[in-house]
Scaffold this active site. Structure first.
Site, PDB file in Angstrom:
ATOM      1  N   GLY A  57      54.223  50.184  35.927  1.00 20.63           N
ATOM      2  CA  GLY A  57      53.790  50.227  37.313  1.00 20.63           C
ATOM      3  C   GLY A  57      52.490  49.467  37.502  1.00 20.63           C
ATOM      4  N   CYS A  58      52.184  49.143  38.737  1.00 20.38           N
ATOM      5  CA  CYS A  58      50.985  48.345  39.019  1.00 20.38           C
ATOM      6  C   CYS A  58      49.717  49.147  38.750  1.00 20.38           C
ATOM      7  CB  CYS A  58      51.024  47.827  40.448  1.00 20.38           C
ATOM      8  SG  CYS A  58      51.387  49.060  41.712  1.00 20.38           S
ATOM      9  N   TYR A  59      49.634  50.347  39.348  1.00 21.63           N
ATOM     10  CA  TYR A  59      48.455  51.175  39.107  1.00 21.63           C
ATOM     11  C   TYR A  59      48.296  51.515  37.613  1.00 21.63           C
ATOM     12  CZ  TYR A  59      48.028  52.216  44.183  1.00 21.63           C
ATOM     13  OH  TYR A  59      47.858  52.150  45.543  1.00 21.63           O
ATOM     14  N   THR A  96      49.164  49.853  35.031  1.00 18.43           N
ATOM     15  CA  THR A  96      48.710  48.699  34.254  1.00 18.43           C
ATOM     16  C   THR A  96      47.192  48.589  34.289  1.00 18.43           C
ATOM     17  OG1 THR A  96      50.751  47.466  34.583  1.00 18.43           O
ATOM     18  CG2 THR A  96      48.763  46.168  34.159  1.00 18.43           C
TER      19      THR A  96
END
Lengths: 361, 361, 361, 361
Positions: free
Chosen positions: D164-166, D168
């Protein structure tokens, strides 16, 4: 190489110097050339007294630019010529005169992104910029770097005058119509809107963030923008019989960083003009142009920002009782790419006779 | 009163109902009327099946709107008439026909913010909106609510058609020039750019935030926007001899919430027209208008957003060899205020014969 | 009066001078006072050598501000005292020392929007701002102008220190929890994000529009912002036993013009703390506060910008295996209104003993 | 080739299918793969009933994507396997279960950008996403695709769960500190702010442009975001002794299209911790990582948007009388690149054992 990509450089690699790299055109040239498969930036030359590291100027470039060239060096033409095949000049208008002759003498190809070599007539230059042209000796050799219209002059050119951002969009939208003699050259209105990078990187009061966020306005001397003569010169080359052409050009400033949209109003020569004829003129000129996209919807700057494309579309608004229909054309470009650094790389590709789109798509 | 301000209401207080308060025009009407010293919102009428509390729709209104009226009620004309002197209709086009007759019958003054009563000719309405006019009985009584041009009809009016946002800016900029017979009525080009609230509150794919941030484009059928006939109707009233007037109108969508800027291109009737004559026509018409600001700089939407002002400026671009100078006018308004809810309050003030600017400056 | 609204001024009208009106706090004070029913701006005093007309500085104010006062005058305390009952100082930090003593001597009430009279301890002032306090004589008389927490000192006050924007939001969110002894005063983290007007009106490179559009970052000396001691001072007044309180405060800069959101992380004293207890502490303190809105959703700066409200909400995040739950509070204000000019008007209202919300809702 | 660039494809070219290409992750994968020198998109598979041309979905891709593949095809695993070596899945959470088994059976490598294979524990998946895991057979083979932390598992991997972006950004900022045992794993607060593309492409009321422009707020269930367990899982792998780790994670939504900034608050284990130790832990882990940039200034999303870099910086805020210093770390990424599509390409490069940065710098 931590900083580099995974592409092995081909045997041929164009070595490029960037003179004046601390403005937005410099930033984008470094980005484009760093990922160009057949070119590489090799020398960053600044005319500041205190030479900056380009990564301090543009933190975005850390990890992108070769650390060996990141500390800017002085503008020493001989040293530049030792390190590079071509020099991109990203200096303010008028400053190019101080360096172009020496860079040419040192054997470099020069692509000048300022306005200094765009106008062919020194008198018009003086009338437009308020000071005499500073290099009339090299001016005749300057090739106007708009490949879609004047491609044949680029291969092997020594000096390229990279077009202005507004003139690029305007000329690409209007040229086919003039070439096909569909519109009246005496009645061309160019309503333009640009992102703020077009105004340069220097902080000014009216472009302080809180002053310009959510703002929109026309700017400059109304009817007297410096880009109008450049547009007129290009259009007059397309339709020599109609020369000189003086479009009315009104620029506005959008509350965005990048992008230009021009909405162009014209009058048909023939009241029976059809939309098909308009489209044919565009297709005749651009069907095989990789950097031009003909659109059936009005173009959006959102779709061109970050690219070197010019999006065009054209409409015929029927006569609503006034005796004449109108032609409305739209052109959208990224002012920093097709309007500046991307076009400069496209010109470099043409000068060195590699595929014009290399590193740009 | 937690929700109220410190102003004691004057003995006279105009009681206002808002019908369809959940769109942006409703929001701004509630804000304006809540701080209006001589009026107060007294009834919020929704046509939704599930009646919302306006504070859930617009959290911004908590602490502003009287909690007693915050829960929307049904559109019951008798109940509205009991609670209010005037009803503002903020419904989608065509929906007004369902309520205006009954609200008028119930004795209310009606100020309709939709397009339904703006065009005087039912045939033109049908051609423009694609369906027949639904209330030809009351249509002749509708007063077009642009006070600066048609003020005399407002005092005591029963039904006010509140003008469109684009037509307001265009008419204010062009009317003085037509009235003074300075410009050619057959060659008017209106290049307009609007903030996104002009497109309404309904979520759509192309106005999803990531799609429209940093975007800019023309939209709609090019040359066929529904506001063009309304603009033409107003201009034809100003210069009856030139009727019908069909301006070319091209709207664009800015990446901002609010504000309209129109850049208007015109041709002088007389090639010797002077800038002084242009300014005189503006000053003759607007010198004493409190909501018009004549500007010596091109207006910026930033300076009008949040206000009910219309900022105007005008320029003469000299003939550059083509045989004719051009006139360029600029008009800036807040589309949600002078272009909608602010103008509606200005009309209410005029209808009830109090100072037009009350609650607006 | 073309420039004025339709409101007849009440017999009592507070006459207000604004000293240093060319920054954003000046702009908003003029706007607020111009539509205040019981006050009016009467004197604009600039310390610039060339005295500007405020309408040139802020074109938005044309038609709003009384033309008679629009040309700024010099800062002459006697002349200010002749024209005004109260002076708002909108000068840079440290400049207030040059004018406050004389303005007080001339008999004016003074509301100072700079930081100069906020910290009660001159040593802390010097440690925070890097230079000695310049008016220790009047400092003891300065009332900290946060009405919701320290209202009783305001009526009749001679000198008001208007709180900082960040401290206002932080203090309002944390005070009830400290007062009810629900949270550990040694473990308070304030994560703040502000619009750019908070950084002032002076153009700087990093706030040039293209540099800051679409940007977001923390700024300043991490952990060393000047507002932290002010927050600590206020919290220590609420919970004297826990004094001194040193919250960790980290500000960020949003790519918007206005608005502050603070997300505040705290640790309960008692691991069994319930959400109900948190809400009770808020309701106990704020249920009757007209400028505080308690929210069941996380507040959005969008809902407070343009208003003088402070929106608050509070959450308890249960222990997820680490042994302790956490308290998360949110506070949103418009930094230019509740964080500066709106609060200053609220203080003026309190000083002159009229309804605190007058002219603010 | 009008659509193609000037780069001759190397003999080796990874053929890539994109399944579900009409969202933002699809857009960016197509852009990245189209200019990747050793890969090319060969198949666009949509699960819509009416198969779109990707150039209609994303006008930006005209002239970029090979016209031969622009019309999307159905998701036919055998056909995909004929045309491609690897399939990127850009489907909504839960939809991946319908296709991953068949795509694997057909012999493809699969890189799944949904959350479906990120959590290793099916029970945690069910607790987090509210439905049972749909492919427990392949779940054990899924490699978590965060190369900087778990690179060794990537070469030759069959199934990659793209982070996921967060998670990472959070994992990259916190991992070195946990690995060096510098911070207390029970007291980690992650204050995150994301651009709107992180919420997907589907139009919703609260992300309608006028609702979200100039907005900023926390969102979702406070303390209960679905990314928190994924962050916890990764951190627990780094410091198994401290497992399970439950950071407090609060996301906010910025009024921008792209970019994530996380401000992370931690408590040192040892009160004598020095800033040098913090930096050493970062340098030990990341000195040779080409996609990590260690910064001496707080990172700005502006510098990472459009890149695959993660910018990190770290600070020690000294004890100010409360008995403990604090550690503050910052991480910035482009949520659509390092937080999604760029990382997926980085993983593809690692799986196929070419330089990880290929096509990314």
């Amino acid at each position: 190489m931590i900083w580099g990509g995974g592409v092995t450089l081909a045997p041929m690699s164009i070595r490029a110097a960037i003179v004046g790299p601390t403005g937005y055109t410099g930033l984008h040239l470094i980005e484009l050339l760093s990922r160009h498969p057949l070119a590489e930036p090799t020398y960053l030359a600044s005319h500041r007294d205190e030479l900056p590291d380009i990564r301090d100027e543009f933190p975005k470039l850390s990890g992108v630019v070769d650390p060996a060239i990141a500390p800017c060096r002085a503008i020493d033409p001989e040293a530049v010529a030792d390190a590079a095949d071509v020099a991109f000049l990203c200096l303010p208008h008028r400053a190019s005169f101080d360096y172009v002759p020496a860079l040419l003498d040192a054997g470099l190809r020069v692509i000048d992104l300022s306005a200094d070599y765009r106008l062919r007539d020194p008198a018009l230059y003086q009338a437009t910029y308020g000071h005499p042209h500073g290099d009339t000796q090299n001016l005749p050799d300057a090739v106007y770097g708009l490949p879609e219209l004047f491609r044949t002059q680029l291969p092997g050119a020594i000096l390229v005058a990279n077009p202005g951002c507004y003139p690029t969009a305007a000329a690409l939208a209007i040229a086919p119509l003039l070439a096909a003699r569909l519109i009246d050259p005496t009645d061309i209105i160019i309503n333009a809107a640009s992102g703020v990078t077009g105004a340069g990187r220097k902080a000014t009061q009216h472009l302080h963030f809180p002053e310009h966020s959510n703002a929109f306005m026309a700017y400059g001397q109304i009817g007297g923008h410096r880009h109008a003569p450049e547009i007129g010169q290009t259009l007059s080359r397309i339709d020599a019989a109609a020369s000189p052409i003086h479009p009315l050009f009104i620029p506005h400033l959008l509350p965005v960083e990048r992008g230009i949209l021009e909405t162009i109003y014209m009058t048909p020569i023939d009241a029976d003009l059809s939309l098909d004829e308009l489209w044919e003129s565009y297709e005749d000129m651009y069907a095989h142009e990789p950097m031009i996209r003909l659109r059936k919807q009005p173009p959006n700057i959102k779709h061109v920002v970050g690219t070197n494309f010019c999006d065009l579309s054209i409409y015929l608004v029927p006569d609503q009782g006034t005796g004449h229909p109108k032609v409305v054309a739209f052109a959208a470009i990224d002012n920093t790419l097709k309007g500046a650094s991307g076009q400069a790389v496209q010109c470099m590709n043409a000068v060195f006779e590699i595929d014009e789109t290399t590193g740009l798509i």
